[in-house]
Motif scaffolding. Structure first.
Motif, mmCIF file in Angstrom:
data_model
loop_
_atom_site.group_PDB
_atom_site.id
_atom_site.type_symbol
_atom_site.label_atom_id
_atom_site.label_comp_id
_atom_site.label_asym_id
_atom_site.label_seq_id
_atom_site.Cartn_x
_atom_site.Cartn_y
_atom_site.Cartn_z
ATOM 1 N N ARG A 145 0.948 -1.015 0.144
ATOM 2 C CA ARG A 145 0.126 0.079 -0.003
ATOM 3 C C ARG A 145 1.067 1.195 -0.122
ATOM 4 O O ARG A 145 1.866 1.191 0.693
ATOM 5 N N GLU A 158 -3.183 4.189 -2.056
ATOM 6 C CA GLU A 158 -3.158 3.536 -3.259
ATOM 7 C C GLU A 158 -2.752 1.991 -3.013
ATOM 8 O O GLU A 158 -1.943 1.556 -2.247
ATOM 9 N N PHE A 167 0.856 0.522 -8.827
ATOM 10 C CA PHE A 167 -0.290 1.033 -8.164
ATOM 11 C C PHE A 167 -1.224 1.813 -9.039
ATOM 12 O O PHE A 167 -1.023 2.168 -10.101
ATOM 13 N N ASP A 168 -2.645 1.557 -8.389
ATOM 14 C CA ASP A 168 -3.614 2.049 -9.423
ATOM 15 C C ASP A 168 -4.079 3.393 -9.229
ATOM 16 O O ASP A 168 -4.934 3.927 -9.470
ATOM 17 N N GLY A 169 -2.916 4.193 -8.682
ATOM 18 C CA GLY A 169 -3.116 5.819 -8.585
ATOM 19 C C GLY A 169 -3.131 6.411 -9.658
ATOM 20 O O GLY A 169 -2.738 5.963 -11.032
ATOM 21 N N ARG A 172 0.347 5.966 -11.575
ATOM 22 C CA ARG A 172 0.641 4.455 -11.899
ATOM 23 C C ARG A 172 2.169 4.007 -11.571
ATOM 24 O O ARG A 172 3.023 3.212 -12.406
#
Length: 177
Positions: A145, A158, A167-169, A172
Motif C-alpha cells: 500500500r 493506493e 499502483f492504481d493511482g 501508476r
C-alpha cells in the motif's frame, strides 16, 4: 427388545469418514483464499496504523498552532529515514506527544523523501510532500500500500488491485517491495 425402548441410532464409521473427507476437501479449496484474506487484513492494519499517525500529527499541528513531526524510531530522537517498522514518534515543538509501537515482524515502511520525518505546519500543510510505502513480509506487490501525503497535508491510499505490479493511482508508479 423390552417394550418402550428404541433401537440404538447413530452414524456408522464409513458415514463419518465420508463426512470428514468432504469437509477436508472443502477446507483445502478454501484455504488459499483464507490465507490471502488474512494477509490483506494484516497489511490493512499496518496501513491504518500509519494513516492514523499521519492524521493525528496533522491534527496536533493545527490544534496547537505549532509544528508537529511524525518520525521513525523509538525514544526522543528520530531514527533513520526508513526505520518506520521499529515504531514512530509524534512530537510537537520537540516534545514527544505519542510513541507508536513497532509494526508486526517483517513489515517495512519507507518514506520516499530525504527528510527523516513528516513535518506539518500549524495550517495543516506539510513541508515536503511524499509517500509512505507499506510492504508486507511476503513482498507481494498486491499486498503493498502507498500512503500519499500531498502539500496540503491531506492523504490518500493506493494499492495494486489488478496485480500488474503498478499502483492504481494517478501516476501508476511501480510497486517496489
Amino acid at each position: 427388545m423390552p417394550s418402550g425402548s428404541r433401537p440404538a441410532t447413530g452414524h456408522t464409521v464409513p458415514e463419518l469418514l465420508v463426512v470428514l473427507a468432504i469437509a477436508a476437501l472443502l477446507f483445502s479449496a478454501a484455504a488459499p483464499s483464507l490465507m490471502t484474506l488474512a494477509a490483506r487484513s494484516r497489511v490493512d492494519t499496518a496501513v491504518e496504523t500509519m494513516v492514523g499517525a499521519v492524521r493525528f500529527t496533522r491534527h496536533l499541528a493545527v490544534s496547537r498552532g505549532r509544528l508537529a513531526v511524525l518520525c521513525p524510531g523509538q525514544g526522543p530522537a528520530c531514527g533513520s529515514r526508513n526505520s518506520w517498522d521499529t515504531g514512530a514518534n509524534i512530537a510537537v515543538n520537540g516534545d514527544v506527544a505519542l510513541t507508536l509501537p513497532r509494526l508486526p515482524e517483517g513489515y517495512r515502511v519507507t518514506w520516499n523523501r530525504s527528510a527523516a520525518g513528516i513535518t506539518f505546519r500549524p495550517d495543516g500543510s506539510i513541508t515536503q510532500a511524499g509517500s509512505l510505502l507499506v510492504c508486507a513480509p511476503d513482498g507481494d506487490p498486491r499486498h503493498a500500500r502507498r500512503i500519499v501525503v500531498n502539500n496540503q497535508g491531506r492523504l490518500y491510499q493506493e494499492r495494486d488491485r489488478d496485480g500488474d505490479g503498478r499502483f492504481d493511482g494517478i501516476d501508476r508508479r511501480t510497486v517496489d517491495c
